[in-house]
Design a protein around this motif. Structure first.
Motif, PDB file in Angstrom:
ATOM      1  N   GLY A   1       5.557  28.592  -8.857  1.00 44.97           N
ATOM      2  CA  GLY A   1       5.859  27.831  -7.551  1.00 44.97           C
ATOM      3  C   GLY A   1       4.790  27.431  -6.737  1.00 44.97           C
ATOM      4  O   GLY A   1       4.927  26.276  -6.100  1.00 44.97           O
ATOM      5  N   ILE A   2       3.889  28.486  -6.588  1.00 42.11           N
ATOM      6  CA  ILE A   2       2.823  27.926  -5.703  1.00 42.11           C
ATOM      7  C   ILE A   2       1.872  26.751  -6.428  1.00 42.11           C
ATOM      8  O   ILE A   2       1.297  25.896  -5.876  1.00 42.11           O
ATOM      9  CB  ILE A   2       1.537  29.116  -5.533  1.00 42.11           C
ATOM     10  N   ALA A   3       1.857  26.878  -7.701  1.00 46.96           N
ATOM     11  CA  ALA A   3       1.029  25.842  -8.565  1.00 46.96           C
ATOM     12  C   ALA A   3       1.848  24.506  -8.086  1.00 46.96           C
ATOM     13  O   ALA A   3       1.075  23.609  -8.009  1.00 46.96           O
ATOM     14  CB  ALA A   3       1.089  26.218  -9.639  1.00 46.96           C
ATOM     15  N   GLY A   4       3.039  24.569  -8.211  1.00 37.75           N
ATOM     16  CA  GLY A   4       4.005  23.581  -7.907  1.00 37.75           C
ATOM     17  C   GLY A   4       3.843  22.768  -6.692  1.00 37.75           C
ATOM     18  O   GLY A   4       3.331  21.510  -6.292  1.00 37.75           O
ATOM     19  N   PHE A   5       3.935  23.823  -5.516  1.00 35.49           N
ATOM     20  CA  PHE A   5       3.456  23.289  -4.187  1.00 35.49           C
ATOM     21  C   PHE A   5       2.256  22.852  -3.924  1.00 35.49           C
ATOM     22  O   PHE A   5       2.100  21.659  -3.329  1.00 35.49           O
ATOM     23  CB  PHE A   5       3.720  24.636  -3.306  1.00 35.49           C
ATOM     24  N   ALA A   6       1.062  23.439  -4.338  1.00 41.13           N
ATOM     25  CA  ALA A   6      -0.186  22.839  -4.232  1.00 41.13           C
ATOM     26  C   ALA A   6      -0.414  21.422  -4.723  1.00 41.13           C
ATOM     27  O   ALA A   6      -1.082  20.723  -4.156  1.00 41.13           O
ATOM     28  CB  ALA A   6      -1.291  23.904  -4.787  1.00 41.13           C
ATOM     29  N   ALA A   7       0.202  21.490  -5.928  1.00 42.38           N
ATOM     30  CA  ALA A   7       0.067  19.816  -6.706  1.00 42.38           C
ATOM     31  C   ALA A   7       0.848  18.973  -5.746  1.00 42.38           C
ATOM     32  O   ALA A   7       0.556  17.776  -5.781  1.00 42.38           O
ATOM     33  CB  ALA A   7       0.630  20.149  -8.106  1.00 42.38           C
ATOM     34  N   LEU A   8       2.119  19.339  -5.282  1.00 37.93           N
ATOM     35  CA  LEU A   8       2.879  18.455  -4.569  1.00 37.93           C
ATOM     36  C   LEU A   8       2.121  18.022  -3.093  1.00 37.93           C
ATOM     37  O   LEU A   8       1.869  16.643  -3.016  1.00 37.93           O
ATOM     38  CB  LEU A   8       4.063  19.169  -3.880  1.00 37.93           C
ATOM     39  N   VAL A   9       1.360  18.838  -2.491  1.00 35.43           N
ATOM     40  CA  VAL A   9       0.711  18.723  -1.316  1.00 35.43           C
ATOM     41  C   VAL A   9      -0.574  17.578  -1.817  1.00 35.43           C
ATOM     42  O   VAL A   9      -0.831  16.678  -1.207  1.00 35.43           O
ATOM     43  CB  VAL A   9       0.165  19.744  -0.582  1.00 35.43           C
ATOM     44  N   ALA A  10      -1.620  18.257  -2.667  1.00 31.68           N
ATOM     45  CA  ALA A  10      -2.554  17.429  -2.990  1.00 31.68           C
ATOM     46  C   ALA A  10      -2.259  16.082  -3.859  1.00 31.68           C
ATOM     47  O   ALA A  10      -2.903  15.245  -3.402  1.00 31.68           O
ATOM     48  CB  ALA A  10      -3.408  18.324  -4.075  1.00 31.68           C
ATOM     49  N   GLY A  11      -1.217  16.017  -4.575  1.00 28.06           N
ATOM     50  CA  GLY A  11      -0.959  14.793  -4.924  1.00 28.06           C
ATOM     51  C   GLY A  11      -0.557  13.593  -4.138  1.00 28.06           C
ATOM     52  O   GLY A  11      -0.775  12.681  -4.114  1.00 28.06           O
ATOM     53  N   SER A  12       0.566  14.213  -3.270  1.00 31.26           N
ATOM     54  CA  SER A  12       1.035  13.104  -2.147  1.00 31.26           C
ATOM     55  C   SER A  12      -0.215  12.556  -1.299  1.00 31.26           C
ATOM     56  O   SER A  12      -0.170  11.464  -1.147  1.00 31.26           O
ATOM     57  CB  SER A  12       2.044  13.884  -1.323  1.00 31.26           C
ATOM     58  N   CYS A  13      -1.413  13.649  -0.909  1.00 35.86           N
ATOM     59  CA  CYS A  13      -2.484  12.972  -0.215  1.00 35.86           C
ATOM     60  C   CYS A  13      -3.187  12.165  -1.020  1.00 35.86           C
ATOM     61  O   CYS A  13      -3.715  11.238  -0.528  1.00 35.86           O
ATOM     62  CB  CYS A  13      -3.250  14.187   0.298  1.00 35.86           C
ATOM     63  N   SER A  14      -3.344  12.269  -2.415  1.00 40.64           N
ATOM     64  CA  SER A  14      -4.323  11.591  -3.301  1.00 40.64           C
ATOM     65  C   SER A  14      -3.553  10.145  -3.452  1.00 40.64           C
ATOM     66  O   SER A  14      -4.137   9.071  -3.359  1.00 40.64           O
ATOM     67  CB  SER A  14      -4.503  12.106  -4.624  1.00 40.64           C
ATOM     68  N   VAL A  15      -2.251  10.109  -3.609  1.00 44.98           N
ATOM     69  CA  VAL A  15      -1.821   8.824  -3.860  1.00 44.98           C
ATOM     70  C   VAL A  15      -1.400   7.886  -2.775  1.00 44.98           C
ATOM     71  O   VAL A  15      -1.581   6.903  -2.637  1.00 44.98           O
ATOM     72  CB  VAL A  15      -0.520   9.073  -4.545  1.00 44.98           C
ATOM     73  N   ALA A  16      -1.584   8.502  -1.547  1.00 50.96           N
ATOM     74  CA  ALA A  16      -1.497   7.796  -0.147  1.00 50.96           C
ATOM     75  C   ALA A  16      -2.940   7.379   0.244  1.00 50.96           C
ATOM     76  O   ALA A  16      -3.115   6.177   0.366  1.00 50.96           O
ATOM     77  CB  ALA A  16      -1.039   8.812   0.948  1.00 50.96           C
ATOM     78  N   VAL A  17      -3.855   8.054  -0.089  1.00 54.88           N
ATOM     79  CA  VAL A  17      -5.161   7.395   0.051  1.00 54.88           C
ATOM     80  C   VAL A  17      -5.441   6.252  -0.937  1.00 54.88           C
ATOM     81  O   VAL A  17      -6.016   5.210  -0.604  1.00 54.88           O
ATOM     82  CB  VAL A  17      -6.276   8.634  -0.074  1.00 54.88           C
ATOM     83  N   GLY A  18      -5.238   6.562  -2.253  1.00 54.98           N
ATOM     84  CA  GLY A  18      -5.400   5.611  -3.212  1.00 54.98           C
ATOM     85  C   GLY A  18      -4.583   4.432  -3.189  1.00 54.98           C
ATOM     86  O   GLY A  18      -5.142   3.376  -3.175  1.00 54.98           O
ATOM     87  N   GLU A  19      -3.366   4.480  -2.702  1.00 49.05           N
ATOM     88  CA  GLU A  19      -2.691   3.215  -2.381  1.00 49.05           C
ATOM     89  C   GLU A  19      -3.177   2.477  -1.051  1.00 49.05           C
ATOM     90  O   GLU A  19      -3.090   1.296  -1.028  1.00 49.05           O
ATOM     91  CB  GLU A  19      -1.144   3.470  -2.218  1.00 49.05           C
ATOM     92  N   PHE A  20      -3.442   3.158  -0.155  1.00 49.00           N
ATOM     93  CA  PHE A  20      -4.162   2.553   0.907  1.00 49.00           C
ATOM     94  C   PHE A  20      -5.329   1.726   0.920  1.00 49.00           C
ATOM     95  O   PHE A  20      -5.574   0.453   1.133  1.00 49.00           O
ATOM     96  CB  PHE A  20      -4.404   3.624   2.060  1.00 49.00           C
ATOM     97  N   LEU A  21      -6.258   2.259  -0.048  1.00 45.54           N
ATOM     98  CA  LEU A  21      -7.544   1.737  -0.444  1.00 45.54           C
ATOM     99  C   LEU A  21      -7.259   0.392  -1.155  1.00 45.54           C
ATOM    100  O   LEU A  21      -7.748  -0.564  -1.038  1.00 45.54           O
ATOM    101  CB  LEU A  21      -8.522   2.488  -1.015  1.00 45.54           C
ATOM    102  N   TYR A  22      -6.213   0.541  -2.161  1.00 44.09           N
ATOM    103  CA  TYR A  22      -5.891  -0.594  -3.069  1.00 44.09           C
ATOM    104  C   TYR A  22      -5.348  -1.679  -2.273  1.00 44.09           C
ATOM    105  O   TYR A  22      -5.658  -2.902  -2.686  1.00 44.09           O
ATOM    106  CB  TYR A  22      -4.792   0.140  -3.957  1.00 44.09           C
ATOM    107  N   ILE A  23      -4.309  -1.377  -1.539  1.00 47.87           N
ATOM    108  CA  ILE A  23      -3.696  -2.638  -0.664  1.00 47.87           C
ATOM    109  C   ILE A  23      -4.474  -2.968   0.180  1.00 47.87           C
ATOM    110  O   ILE A  23      -4.634  -4.359   0.445  1.00 47.87           O
ATOM    111  CB  ILE A  23      -2.468  -2.073  -0.094  1.00 47.87           C
TER     112      ILE A  23
END
Length: 233
Positions: free
Chosen positions: A95-117
């Protein structure tokens, strides 16, 4: 009919009386004034591709951000959870691995999408300034990088919550792994179908593509994790 001979030449001309109405039409045509019609085309008002292409591009960017965000959240988090889950029965670690991946992944895609757009926004604005001086109306049609980043982050969280919730509600070890795989597979099909309907593409092929890709990600992550742990002992 009258046959004439001119300057000793043997050329013969046949002259026929013309209809009086035809002659009157010719006289009327000669009396009418000639007028030139000018059609002006303002090149500076032309925007290559038109506003329709801008609307289509904008719609495509939103669709891409939403679909990729949800699929990335589901694939990355469930793969990580399966990699951790095959190593032990501890539900807390999974469960902790899934939650950590959720937080890190959401931040990663947000930053990546912002830079791309944002980069694409600069490129399209510069192209419009080269092709036309009327860029003020069309810049508003381009996607907003902040909104695209938020869409990607939120849809990533939605996709990532599927395996996290499935693992949290199942206590028994083997059943937990099976439920995570089954629920995630169903989510793959749903996300693939939604993306196909929004993108107007074949639903069956899109669902199968997303499902097979998700299975491959889970299998590769779990297999490499077990191989790494087995080689370390």
């Amino acid at each position: 009919m009258k046959i004439t001979k001119d300057h000793g030449q043997s050329s013969y001309f046949q002259s026929f009386p013309l209809h009086s109405s035809f002659m009157a039409a010719l006289d009327l045509r000669n009396q009418l004034p000639c007028k030139n019609v000018e059609i002006s085309v303002h090149e500076d008002k032309l925007v290559p591709g038109g506003a329709h292409n801008f609307h289509s591009s904008n719609r495509g960017q939103w669709l891409r951000a939403a679909i990729l965000g949800a699929n990335d959240g589901l694939v990355s988090v469930v793969s990580l959870m399966m990699g951790v889950g095959v190593l032990g029965r501890d539900i807390m670690a999974m469960g902790i691995a899934g939650f950590a991946a959720l937080v890190a992944g959401s931040c990663s895609v947000a930053v990546g999408e912002f830079l791309y757009i944002y980069s694409q926004l600069d490129i399209e604005a510069a192209q419009m300034r080269e092709d036309s001086r009327e860029e003020s109306e069309n810049v508003e049609l381009l996607p907003n990088p902040f909104q695209a980043a938020m869409v990607s982050a939120l849809t990533f969280v939605v996709g990532a919550m599927v395996p996290v919730v499935a693992a949290a509600v199942t206590r028994e070890y083997k059943a937990r792994l099976g439920v995570v795989v089954a629920v995630s597979s169903l989510a793959f099909v749903v996300f693939g179908g939604v993306g196909a309907l929004l993108g107007r593409t074949p639903v069956g092929w899109c669902c199968a593509r997303v499902l097979v890709g998700g299975w491959m990600a889970m299998a590769i992550t779990s297999g490499l994790t077990m191989l790494l742990i087995g080689s370390s002992h």
